[in-house]
Design a protein around this motif. Structure first.
Motif, PDB file in Angstrom:
ATOM      1  N   MET A   1       4.979   2.642  -2.655  1.00 23.78           N
ATOM      2  CA  MET A   1       4.971   4.065  -2.964  1.00 23.78           C
ATOM      3  C   MET A   1       5.577   4.246  -4.347  1.00 23.78           C
ATOM      4  N   ALA A   2       4.899   5.034  -5.192  1.00 23.68           N
ATOM      5  CA  ALA A   2       5.364   5.270  -6.562  1.00 23.68           C
ATOM      6  C   ALA A   2       5.409   6.768  -6.804  1.00 23.68           C
ATOM      7  N   ASN A   3       6.560   7.265  -7.264  1.00 29.37           N
ATOM      8  CA  ASN A   3       6.767   8.700  -7.440  1.00 29.37           C
ATOM      9  C   ASN A   3       6.987   9.057  -8.900  1.00 29.37           C
TER      10      ASN A   3
ATOM     11  N   VAL B   1       8.295  -1.201  -3.293  1.00 29.51           N
ATOM     12  CA  VAL B   1       7.246  -2.144  -2.896  1.00 29.51           C
ATOM     13  C   VAL B   1       7.774  -2.984  -1.742  1.00 29.51           C
ATOM     14  N   ARG B   2       6.984  -3.088  -0.692  1.00 26.90           N
ATOM     15  CA  ARG B   2       7.396  -3.875   0.470  1.00 26.90           C
ATOM     16  C   ARG B   2       7.689  -5.320   0.043  1.00 26.90           C
ATOM     17  N   ASP B   3       8.671  -5.930   0.673  1.00 30.73           N
ATOM     18  CA  ASP B   3       9.152  -7.247   0.224  1.00 30.73           C
ATOM     19  C   ASP B   3       8.048  -8.288   0.094  1.00 30.73           C
TER      20      ASP B   3
ATOM     21  N   GLY C   1      12.738   0.431  -8.060  1.00 28.53           N
ATOM     22  CA  GLY C   1      13.264  -0.390  -6.998  1.00 28.53           C
ATOM     23  C   GLY C   1      12.225  -1.373  -6.513  1.00 28.53           C
ATOM     24  N   ALA C   2      11.547  -2.040  -7.440  1.00 28.01           N
ATOM     25  CA  ALA C   2      10.525  -2.978  -7.038  1.00 28.01           C
ATOM     26  C   ALA C   2      10.644  -4.242  -7.868  1.00 28.01           C
TER      27      ALA C   2
END
Length: 351
Positions: free
Chosen positions: A256-258, A272-274, A350-351
């Motif tokens: 998800m990118a905001n 981003v999921r691990d 946070g990715a």
């Protein structure tokens, strides 16, 4: 015969418009089109007329005033003025569908403005019209300022212009509709704008991420965000949220990118999921948000990232854009300019 545009205010009473048209007819003036725009001061009548070559602007104004018109403005027109207003507006709408970045030029054409400029929302100016100045809200952030020497803008013109700006913003959003990304390792993901119905999938995405990934995304801690906050993230009042899903039929969110605007600033965040990190997905999403911020006229992105978040620092370097850095303990602040002459925006990754 010569084409003229005439604008005058007439008391909104039965028969007053007929008095004005009769006064023009006495001078051999043929009315080709007329638009009536209600205002608090009366009905503003916009005429396109065909007048004898011998008549000049002063004589036309005198004829209008004898017909009980006031605040009269006249100007020569061209043959293209024969196109009625709905046709002209539809033509401009078609132009915006093909090129949403032409909103400023379309506004200039629609209203005959002498100048159109973009302003950050933080100027504090009130939206609306003041004589020959108009300030329009830009749904993508900031506002458009329009000026012309004469005549004064009307509420109907303001409504038309705002509708045109909103159309351009809708086209920009549509341009960000679902695409398929092919990552360097050959994996495919679908990227599209988020919506309110993505809430449960967003919750599952956060639950599937490790506490370390959530902590890097939100900086303040690894706890799961509340549903109310996720709803705001999925549908920012200004900006864009993208979600990435697998194309193998699973349909779950993997990233998800905001981007949320405030004044001339933009706040960007990535999660981003691990198991999808270090595969180029974060870079692809960030590039799309940066492109959107560029088109929306934001000045810069400011990235707040922990100094040990090497994956995010690599993602930023892949943008190939200049940046400045400030360090405060374990937090690094990187500023990435987007457009000359405008200031600041904020990015929390946070990715």
């Amino acid at each position: 015969m010569t084409l003229w545009r005439i604008r005058a205010t007439v008391d909104d009473r039965p028969g007053y418009l007929s008095v004005l048209t009769a006064s023009l007819a006495l001078r051999g003036v043929n009315i080709l089109t007329v638009q009536v725009q209600p205002t608090e001061q009366g009905a503003v009548d916009d005429f396109l007329v065909d007048a004898p070559d011998a008549l000049d602007a002063a004589e036309l104004i005198a004829a209008v005033e004898r017909g009980r018109g006031r605040d009269c403005w006249v100007a020569r027109s061209e043959a293209r003025g024969l196109a009625d207003q709905p046709t002209r507006v539809l033509g401009l709408a078609n132009r915006l569908v093909r090129d949403p970045d032409a909103a400023g030029a379309a506004l200039r054409t629609l209203l005959g403005a002498d100048s159109v400029s973009w302003r950050p929302a933080s100027t504090g100016d009130e939206r609306g019209i003041t004589g020959t100045t108009m300030l329009l809200a830009d749904p993508a952030g900031g506002s458009f300022a329009l000026r012309r020497a004469a005549p004064a803008f009307t509420p109907a013109e303001y409504a038309r212009a705002q509708a045109l700006v909103e159309l351009a913003a809708t086209v920009v959003r549509r341009a960000a509709e679902q695409i398929t990304l092919v990552l360097p390792d050959g994996a495919e993901v679908a990227v599209r704008p988020a919506g309110a119905d993505d809430l449960s999938a967003a919750v599952e995405l956060h639950e599937a991420c490790s506490p370390r990934s959530r902590q890097r995304r939100y900086l303040g801690g690894a706890a799961l965000p509340r549903p109310a906050r996720l709803r705001r993230l999925l549908e920012p009042s200004r900006g864009l949220t993208l979600v990435a899903t697998t194309t193998d039929g699973g349909g779950g969110l993997v990233a998800m990118a905001n981007l949320a605007g405030e004044g001339d600033e933009a706040e960007v965040a990535l999660l981003v999921r691990d198991d999808w990190q270090r595969r180029g997905l974060g870079s692809a999403l960030l590039r799309r948000l940066v492109r959107h911020a560029d088109e929306a006229g934001y000045a810069a992105l400011v990235l707040h990232v922990q100094t040990d978040n090497a994956p995010m620092l690599r993602t930023l370097r892949r943008l190939n854009r200049s940046s400045s850095a400030e360090r405060d303990g374990g937090l690094l602040t990187l500023t990435v300019p987007l457009a000359a002459g405008r200031t600041g925006a904020s990015l929390t990754p946070g990715a």
